[in-house]
Write an enzyme that holds these catalytic residues in place. Structure first.
Site, short mmCIF file in Angstrom:
data_model
loop_
_atom_site.label_atom_id
_atom_site.label_comp_id
_atom_site.label_asym_id
_atom_site.label_seq_id
_atom_site.Cartn_x
_atom_site.Cartn_y
_atom_site.Cartn_z
NE ARG A 65 -2.62 -1.76 -0.89
CZ ARG A 65 -2.84 -3.07 -0.81
NH1 ARG A 65 -3.56 -3.56 0.12
NH2 ARG A 65 -2.38 -3.88 -1.72
CB SER A 99 -9.07 -1.14 4.12
OG SER A 99 -9.53 -2.33 3.53
CD GLU A 154 -6.00 1.26 2.09
OE1 GLU A 154 -5.86 0.14 2.57
OE2 GLU A 154 -6.76 1.50 1.14
C1 LIG Z 1 -15.64 0.52 -1.31
C2 LIG Z 1 -14.14 0.68 -1.49
C3 LIG Z 1 -13.33 -0.43 -1.61
C4 LIG Z 1 -11.94 -0.29 -1.80
N1 LIG Z 1 -11.17 -1.42 -1.92
C5 LIG Z 1 -9.83 -1.30 -2.11
C6 LIG Z 1 -9.00 -2.47 -2.25
O1 LIG Z 1 -9.49 -3.60 -2.25
N2 LIG Z 1 -7.67 -2.30 -2.42
C7 LIG Z 1 -7.11 -1.05 -2.45
O2 LIG Z 1 -5.88 -0.98 -2.61
N3 LIG Z 1 -7.85 0.07 -2.32
C8 LIG Z 1 -9.19 -0.03 -2.14
N4 LIG Z 1 -9.96 1.10 -1.98
C9 LIG Z 1 -9.32 2.41 -1.99
C10 LIG Z 1 -9.37 3.13 -3.36
O3 LIG Z 1 -10.38 2.62 -4.18
C11 LIG Z 1 -8.05 3.03 -4.13
O4 LIG Z 1 -7.01 3.55 -3.33
C12 LIG Z 1 -8.11 3.79 -5.46
O5 LIG Z 1 -6.96 3.51 -6.21
C13 LIG Z 1 -8.23 5.30 -5.29
O6 LIG Z 1 -8.46 5.86 -6.56
P1 LIG Z 1 -9.12 7.27 -6.74
O7 LIG Z 1 -9.03 7.63 -8.18
O8 LIG Z 1 -10.48 7.28 -6.14
O9 LIG Z 1 -8.13 8.19 -5.89
P2 LIG Z 1 -8.50 9.48 -5.05
O10 LIG Z 1 -9.24 9.07 -3.82
O11 LIG Z 1 -9.12 10.50 -5.91
O12 LIG Z 1 -7.04 9.95 -4.61
C14 LIG Z 1 -6.27 9.16 -3.72
C15 LIG Z 1 -4.83 9.70 -3.68
O13 LIG Z 1 -4.22 9.49 -4.94
C16 LIG Z 1 -3.82 10.74 -5.50
N5 LIG Z 1 -4.06 10.67 -6.93
C17 LIG Z 1 -5.22 10.36 -7.57
N6 LIG Z 1 -5.05 10.38 -8.90
C18 LIG Z 1 -3.76 10.72 -9.11
C19 LIG Z 1 -2.95 10.92 -10.27
N7 LIG Z 1 -3.44 10.75 -11.50
N8 LIG Z 1 -1.65 11.29 -10.10
C20 LIG Z 1 -1.14 11.44 -8.86
N9 LIG Z 1 -1.83 11.28 -7.73
C21 LIG Z 1 -3.12 10.91 -7.86
C22 LIG Z 1 -4.64 11.78 -4.80
O14 LIG Z 1 -3.98 13.04 -4.78
C23 LIG Z 1 -4.75 11.19 -3.40
O15 LIG Z 1 -3.58 11.44 -2.69
C24 LIG Z 1 -11.35 0.99 -1.82
C25 LIG Z 1 -12.18 2.12 -1.68
C26 LIG Z 1 -13.56 1.97 -1.52
C27 LIG Z 1 -14.44 3.19 -1.39
#
Ligand SMILES: Cc1cc2nc3c(=O)[nH]c(=O)nc-3n(C[C@H](O)[C@H](O)[C@H](O)COP(=O)(O)OP(=O)(O)OC[C@H]3O[C@@H](n4cnc5c(N)ncnc54)[C@H](O)[C@@H]3O)c2cc1C
Length: 351
Positions: free
Chosen positions: A163, A242, A343
């Site tokens: 992570r 998580s 996380e």
């Molecule tokens: C119901 C649910 C289940 C989930 N299950 C998992 C799982 O099984 N495994 C897991 O690892 N995660 C899980 N997650 C967490 C999440 O989905 C992941 O971390 C996902 O990759 C976040 O993507 P996002 O585009 O929504 O990022 P955001 O929430 O929009 O951003 C997260 C971080 O990434 C940065 N970021 C986003 N896009 C970019 C970019 N293009 N360049 C640089 N930085 C960037 C942001 O600045 C921020 O710091 C879960 C979340 C939810 C709500």
């Protein structure tokens, strides 16, 4: 910045899966790599605070919002050549995974149903059910804000670990534009099943391959049962997934932890981690510290399906959620001497 969509004083809560957080002074939505780079360059030149977001599924934004520019990455691009996949950062991850399964390619099928954008997957080295993107990423194309230029980082340069990555370690440096993956043609079969729960559900031994689509659908079903697939009608999924990472303990920390566990005649989950460390389960710790599924009576509670997800029941504020998170963290520390670490990325708030 032609083409970039601009909104002043924009509410951020609707852009997050927790539906929490105050407004951004300015919200930009970029639909091409050039727009992303131009927006980032302009913010940096003006000394403007910048927050990059994708699907908002790993963000806890403070009730005061973000006093600066939020750049939402909405770029599109899905290119598959043989087993080489390139995704634009704004592609919806779960849809991209489904398309690779449709194409009969293995490699990211166990990462089905994870919300958010492709560009965020290398940031925390997204993982689930025995797979993580680090196993498949070949290159990440990013805009390096320190150097002011585009860079292509090979997998080995991304410093992936559990992570975590270089992108998370240096949060204000890289804006991910494209992610490249090497998938696998396995004659319609999945990658070897690694995760015990998946193997059990499928009735196979760890290490075996199964039908690719069956693997994909099994994971989706398991995830849905835990509230880990987004469903706007189900408050158990108004979360950031998580909320705590699984603690990775040094040999000394693990010995102290085992002493606490033995005293209570419990048996704690433990998996070997790099450098002689041991990983244990945050969900187990939370549950055994007395915070069972659905814990909490306020507008923020633990999910009724999974102790690891902190959820907004509809009227919560970020402070409500953080109060619950602190209660859980402090309770686990008091019960087991283990410090839980959040996380999701905190914006303008601390645990
Ligand atoms: C119901 C649910 C289940 C989930 N299950 C998992 C799982 O099984 N495994 C897991 O690892 N995660 C899980 N997650 C967490 C999440 O989905 C992941 O971390 C996902 O990759 C976040 O993507 P996002 O585009 O929504 O990022 P955001 O929430 O929009 O951003 C997260 C971080 O990434 C940065 N970021 C986003 N896009 C970019 C970019 N293009 N360049 C640089 N930085 C960037 C942001 O600045 C921020 O710091 C879960 C979340 C939810 C709500």
């Amino acid at each position: 910045m032609e083409g970039v969509h601009v909104t002043e004083n924009a509410p951020l809560a609707p852009l997050t899966t927790l539906r929490l957080g105050g407004p951004a002074r300015r919200l930009l939505t970029a639909q091409s790599d050039d727009e992303v780079v131009a927006a980032v360059r302009a913010a940096d030149a003006a000394g403007e605070p910048l927050l990059v977001i994708g699907g908002g599924s790993n963000l806890v934004i403070g009730d005061a919002g973000f006093d600066g520019t939020v750049l939402r990455i909405a770029t599109t691009g899905f290119t598959l050549e043989g087993t080489a996949l390139e995704l634009a950062a704004g592609e919806v991850w779960s849809e991209a995974v489904a398309r690779t399964v449709d194409a009969g390619l293995a490699g990211i099928e166990f990462l089905a149903g994870i919300p958010g954008s492709a560009g965020a997957t290398p940031v925390q080295n997204v993982g689930a059910y025995g797979q993580e993107v680090a196993q498949r990423v070949t290159e990440v194309v990013a805009y390096d804000r320190t150097a002011g230029e585009l860079v292509t980082l090979a997998n080995a340069d991304c410093a992936f670990s559990y992570r975590h990555s270089r992108f998370k370690a240096e949060p204000d440096r890289y804006v991910v534009l494209r992610v490249r993956f090497a998938l696998e043609e396995a004659a319609g079969l999945s990658s070897p099943v690694q995760y015990a729960e998946v193997a059990r559900t499928l009735g196979v031994a760890a290490g075996e391959r199964v039908d690719l689509r069956t693997a994909f659908e099994t994971v989706l079903r398991l995830r849905a049962g835990k509230g880990m697939v987004l469903d706007p009608a189900d408050h158990d999924t108004w979360s950031a997934g998580s909320f705590f990472t699984n603690p990775v303990l040094s040999p000394e920390q693990f010995a102290a932890f085992l002493a606490q566990v033995d005293e209570r005649r419990l048996e704690a989950p433990a998996w070997p981690a790099p450098d002689g460390h041991t990983k244990t389960s945050a969900a187990w710790l939370i549950d055994r510290a007395g915070f069972t599924k659905g814990y909490g009576s306020g507008p923020a509670t633990l999910s009724t399906k999974h102790t690891l997800a902190l959820t907004n029941r509809g009227r919560a504020s970020t402070e409500d959620l953080l109060a619950l998170a602190r209660e859980v963290r402090d309770g686990v520390r008091a019960a087991f001497g283990v410090e839980l670490v959040n996380e999701p990325v905190m914006v303008g708030v601390r645990l």
